[in-house]
Design an enzyme around this catalytic site. Structure first.
Site, PDB file in Angstrom:
ATOM      1  N   ASN A 149       0.859  -0.912   0.065  1.00 24.21           N
ATOM      2  CA  ASN A 149       0.000  -0.161   0.084  1.00 24.21           C
ATOM      3  C   ASN A 149       1.174   1.373  -0.374  1.00 24.21           C
ATOM      4  OD1 ASN A 149       0.711  -0.376   2.657  1.00 24.21           O
ATOM      5  ND2 ASN A 149      -0.924   0.024   3.583  1.00 24.21           N
ATOM      6  N   GLU A 248       4.315  -4.977  13.076  1.00 24.71           N
ATOM      7  CA  GLU A 248       3.157  -3.704  11.997  1.00 24.71           C
ATOM      8  C   GLU A 248       1.836  -3.920  11.577  1.00 24.71           C
ATOM      9  OE1 GLU A 248       0.461  -0.457  11.097  1.00 24.71           O
ATOM     10  OE2 GLU A 248       2.199   0.027  10.034  1.00 24.71           O
ATOM     11  N   CYS A 282      -3.339   1.291   6.503  1.00 25.38           N
ATOM     12  CA  CYS A 282      -4.246   0.864   8.226  1.00 25.38           C
ATOM     13  C   CYS A 282      -4.312   1.777   9.404  1.00 25.38           C
ATOM     14  CB  CYS A 282      -2.756  -0.184   8.783  1.00 25.38           C
ATOM     15  SG  CYS A 282      -1.200   0.767   8.566  1.00 25.38           S
ATOM     16  N   GLU A 446       8.044   2.364  14.594  1.00 25.79           N
ATOM     17  CA  GLU A 446       8.874   3.239  13.532  1.00 25.79           C
ATOM     18  C   GLU A 446       9.093   4.108  13.252  1.00 25.79           C
ATOM     19  OE1 GLU A 446       6.764   1.071   9.797  1.00 25.79           O
ATOM     20  OE2 GLU A 446       9.165  -0.815  10.388  1.00 25.79           O
TER      21      GLU A 446
END
Ligand code: ADP
Length: 467
Positions: A149, A248, A282, A446
């Site tokens: 994505n 993640e 997300c 991150e």
């Protein structure tokens, strides 16, 4: 058609025994062939990363930083070219794609600066003749697995902190978007990054890649961004070797618009985060709880913004089918489509920006991640129970709050079970902030110095000064 894309293993651009085809979601047409690496080439990539590790780790921090800055410059200089590749293979509008490359370069730059701040600690000794230090050390060879994505920024958000920490990397991009990843690797090669520090393994068989890196004791950490389902599988596999993991995973972000908020500003911001990348993020809002006193003004603005949104196609037919299933379930259970609500048909995999009103918590769309451009609006009257509704999900990545009441801001922010909460807008993933989730959205961060710490071990060194 692009030339055949190759894998980067050590200093070499390698072909594999076979190739796989990359398709353009906008047309369904093939874009290029890419090296389909099997376990053997993955193992060679781990060899290359392991060989490069001692010198990369030992390199003075400012030299590592110089190389990373050079890579960031190369990436930024190629933003439009890489953006065009990304638009072709992933589908997002060109401005979004180019912006993503520039933001990827910015993440690298920030991480490059951080190399010079990898401080240890001095801790009080246990007695007069004892000294204690904490020494930051890179974890070692890292395997990165990234989704389709955000085909560039997901890579740079792993590479930046890993390289800054002194780790070397074997990265496997998503099989739907390997061409963007190859373009990123070319920028690193052009910047003069030493061979083996960044290796790129393209494959159509991700599970085989996962099995090799998980079984190899030289790989000390795996950093994964993708579905919760695959994340769970990697967590299980990591137990064998007690390998360090960052995962993640999915999200199901609630938006809470309280009665004292500005409904128009809230609707504009919700539209931006909802329709970015056609909702394939997300962090995209999945349940939009709006106080009933604001619902009319909020929804009117959201519909206006939805109708003006520039959307690319969804990634593939499967994505369109999932969005369709969620919307049809909602409509069958009493929701109304104020705009959109039906796949566009024709070539490609388009789905229009959609706003649903009259949504309730029991609908599929409120339980599963939609990953598409559908904004489900749920009205509420009781400000005290809406937070519990927002928390009633296994996911815990992002929550958005709209209120101008200070007490409510602090109370709600503390009660929300999400890794990231934004109040009245604001960016989610600037390089200096730790991005990540709780619960089934995963663990690890991150961005920011916490993100770099994810690639470090702090060795405890105790020295006795006996004479
Ligand atoms: P999505 O549903 O968004 O495609 P996935 O979790 O399937 O998310 O994919 C994210 C990344 O994980 C991709 O790079 C994909 O190739 C990789 N992947 C998928 N299955 C596995 C697996 N069993 N082991 C390792 N990586 C995998």
């Amino acid at each position: 058609m692009a030339d055949t894309g190759r894998a980067l293993i050590g200093a070499e651009w390698r072909e594999a025994d076979g190739t796989f085809t990359v398709y353009a979601p906008a047309t369904g047409q093939p874009l290029g062939e890419v090296a389909d690496c099997g376990p053997e080439l993955t193992a060679r990539a781990v060899d290359a990363a392991a060989e490069a590790f001692p010198a990369w780790r030992a390199m003075p921090a400012h030299e590592r930083a110089d190389l990373m800055r050079a890579a960031a410059r190369e990436l930024a200089a190629r933003a439009e070219t890489i953006g065009a590749i990304m638009t072709a293979e992933q589908g997002k509008p060109l401005a979004e794609a180019t912006g993503e490359v520039l933001s990827g370069a910015d993440h690298l730059l920030w991480a490059a600066e951080e190399t010079r701040r990898l401080y240890g600690e001095t801790v009080p000794g246990a007695h007069a003749d004892n000294r204690i230090w904490l020494l930051p050390e890179p974890v070692g060879v890292v395997a990165g697995i990234t989704p389709w994505n955000f085909p560039v920024s997901m890579i740079t958000r792993k590479l930046g902190p890993a390289l800054a920490a002194g780790c070397t990397v074997v990265l496997k991009p998503a099989e739907l978007t390997p061409l963007s990843a190859i373009a990123v690797a070319e920028a690193f090669v052009a910047a003069g990054l030493p061979a083996g520090v960044f290796n790129l393994v393209t494959t159509s068989r991700p599970a085989e890649f996962g099995a090799v890196v998980m079984a190899d004791p030289r790989v000390r950490k795996v950093s994964f961004t993708g579905s919760t389902e695959v994340g769970r599988e990697l967590i299980r596999q990591s137990a064998q070797d007690v390998k360090r993991l960052s995962v993640e995973l999915g999200g199901h972000a609630p938006v809470l618009v309280f009665p004292d908020a500005d409904p128009v500003a809230a609707a504009r911001a919700v539209a931006r985060s909802k329709f970015l990348n056609a909702g394939q993020a997300c962090t995209a809002p999945n349940r939009i709880y709006v106080h009933s006193s604001l619902a009319a003004a909020f929804t009117a603005e959201l519909v206006r913004r939805a109708e003006a949104a520039e959307l690319g196609p969804l990634i593939d037919e499967r994505a369109v089918a999932k969005v369709t299933r969620h919307v049809e379930d909602a409509l069958a259970r009493g929701a109304t489509a104020l705009t959109g609500g039906r796949a566009s048909g024709g070539r490609g995999t388009s789905y229009p920006a959609t706003v649903l009103s009259g949504v309730t918590d029991d609908m599929l769309i409120c339980r599963e991640e939609t990953f598409g451009p559908v904004a489900p609006v749920l009205e509420f009257d009781d400000c005290d129970t809406v937070v519990a509704r927002a928390n009633a999900t296994p996911y815990g990545l992002t929550a958005y709050v709209w209120t101008n009441d200070l007490n409510r801001t602090i109370r709600i922010a503390e009660e929300l079970q999400f890794g990231m909460v934004t109040v009245n807008g604001g960016p989610l993933a600037p390089p200096q902030a730790p991005f990540g989730g709780v619960k089934s959205s995963g663990y690890g961060r991150e961005g920011g110095h916490h993100g770099v710490a994810d690639y470090l071990e702090y060795k405890y060194l105790s020295v006795g000064l006996g004479r």
